[in-house]
Design a protein around this motif. Structure first.
Motif: not given
Length: 318
Positions: A102-127
């Motif tokens: 469950n913790q692994f799948m929670n982590y994946l859900e965080d990853v999907y949200g973080n990628l949406a947040m950092t969906n910038y038009p260039y490389n970034s290192t924000f998260l």
């Protein structure tokens, strides 16, 4: 779901609301000040995130992610499968039981949200270090609809590496956040979310790519007390700052990118002519606050120009 990454915009808005005699004005970028009980549907974050993945490459991406939860559970139904899952994803900590899974799948859900947040038009290192338009890059690996669990899981490994190991230098995937959980950045937010910053999250697998989860305040509260001996105050922020009663607010710019999952809890309509709302259709999380880049969409460049003009007006009035 929780992150301190949007807190600056919220604090800026509340600072102006609380101390208008001290603060001339505030730019509240990507500030979900309405992401609190009774103000915004608890599933809005996950619905927006799903929409971002549906449109990034093709709809198969979000469908594959939605199917992956059952595939993980099926693989991890026995000890050999648990080990295989840990080996495939090169996890820092093994998956030994249902809580780990469950913790692994929670982590994946965080990853999907973080990628949406950092969906910038260039490389970034924000998260995390990620390429330009990282959601599109992830969805490239999930563009084909997988009927076979084994094929789906192997495609997920390549897809998730866009976030977990884009540089190719990470030795393993720290799904338990064991190396970062003691930092002030994470622990501070955990404590705040168990105190005043209570943001309900829920999801429905029939409407999103996420697992079905109901918002359960008692369960949330019990967990907070177990971790920090704190009892959450779910309506504290609403009582302090008025919730969505913004009619008397002035000199605040609320900017929101529609690709940012937090925009669902943002102010998207001006309550009066002294509050400015700027919408960035192609913007992810506070893209307008980032440094200028040749890859910036025109709407972001225009938003910065508008923000500078509005702030100049405030200063001239002062």
């Amino acid at each position: 779901m929780g992150s301190p990454r949007f807190a600056g915009g919220m604090l800026a808005a509340w600072f102006r609301m609380k101390y208008p005699h001290i603060v001339i004005g505030a730019l509240a970028a990507s500030a979900p000040i309405l992401q609190f009980p009774g103000l915004t549907p608890c599933d809005i974050f996950n619905k927006i995130t799903t929409s971002v993945y549906e449109t990034a490459y093709n709809a198969n991406c979000s469908v594959n992610i939605g199917k992956s939860w059952k595939a993980f559970e099926t693989l991890a139904a026995n000890d050999a499968g648990k080990k295989q899952l840990g080996d495939i994803f090169r996890l820092c900590d093994p998956i030994n039981n249902a809580d780990d899974l469950n913790q692994f799948m929670n982590y994946l859900e965080d990853v999907y949200g973080n990628l949406a947040m950092t969906n910038y038009p260039y490389n970034s290192t924000f998260l995390a270090p990620v390429p330009a338009y990282p959601v599109r890059q992830l969805c490239f690996y999930l563009k084909d609809l997988h009927q076979n669990d084994a094929d789906l899981i192997h495609s997920m490994v390549s897809a998730l590496a866009v976030y977990t190991n884009y540089t190719g230098t990470e030795k393993c995937v720290d799904y338990k956040y064991s190396s970062s959980s003691t930092t002030l950045d994470n622990k501070g937010w955990d404590i705040q979310s168990c105190n005043q910053m209570v943001m309900p999250f829920c999801s429905n697998s029939s409407e999103t790519m996420y697992r079905t989860k109901a918002w359960n305040l008692k369960e949330y509260s019990d967990n907070c007390y177990k971790k920090f001996h704190l009892t959450p105050k779910p309506y504290d922020i609403i009582l302090r700052y008025g919730g969505n009663n913004l009619e008397s607010v002035s000199n605040i710019i609320f900017s929101n990118g529609l690709l940012d999952p937090w925009s669902g809890g943002g102010v998207l309509q001006a309550p009066n002519n002294q509050v400015h709302v700027i919408i960035l259709p192609e913007g992810a999380h506070h893209l307008d606050l980032r440094s200028s880049n040749p890859s910036d969409p025109a709407s972001v460049t225009e938003a910065r120009r508008m923000e500078a003009t509005i702030i100049e007006g405030w200063l001239n009035q002062g």
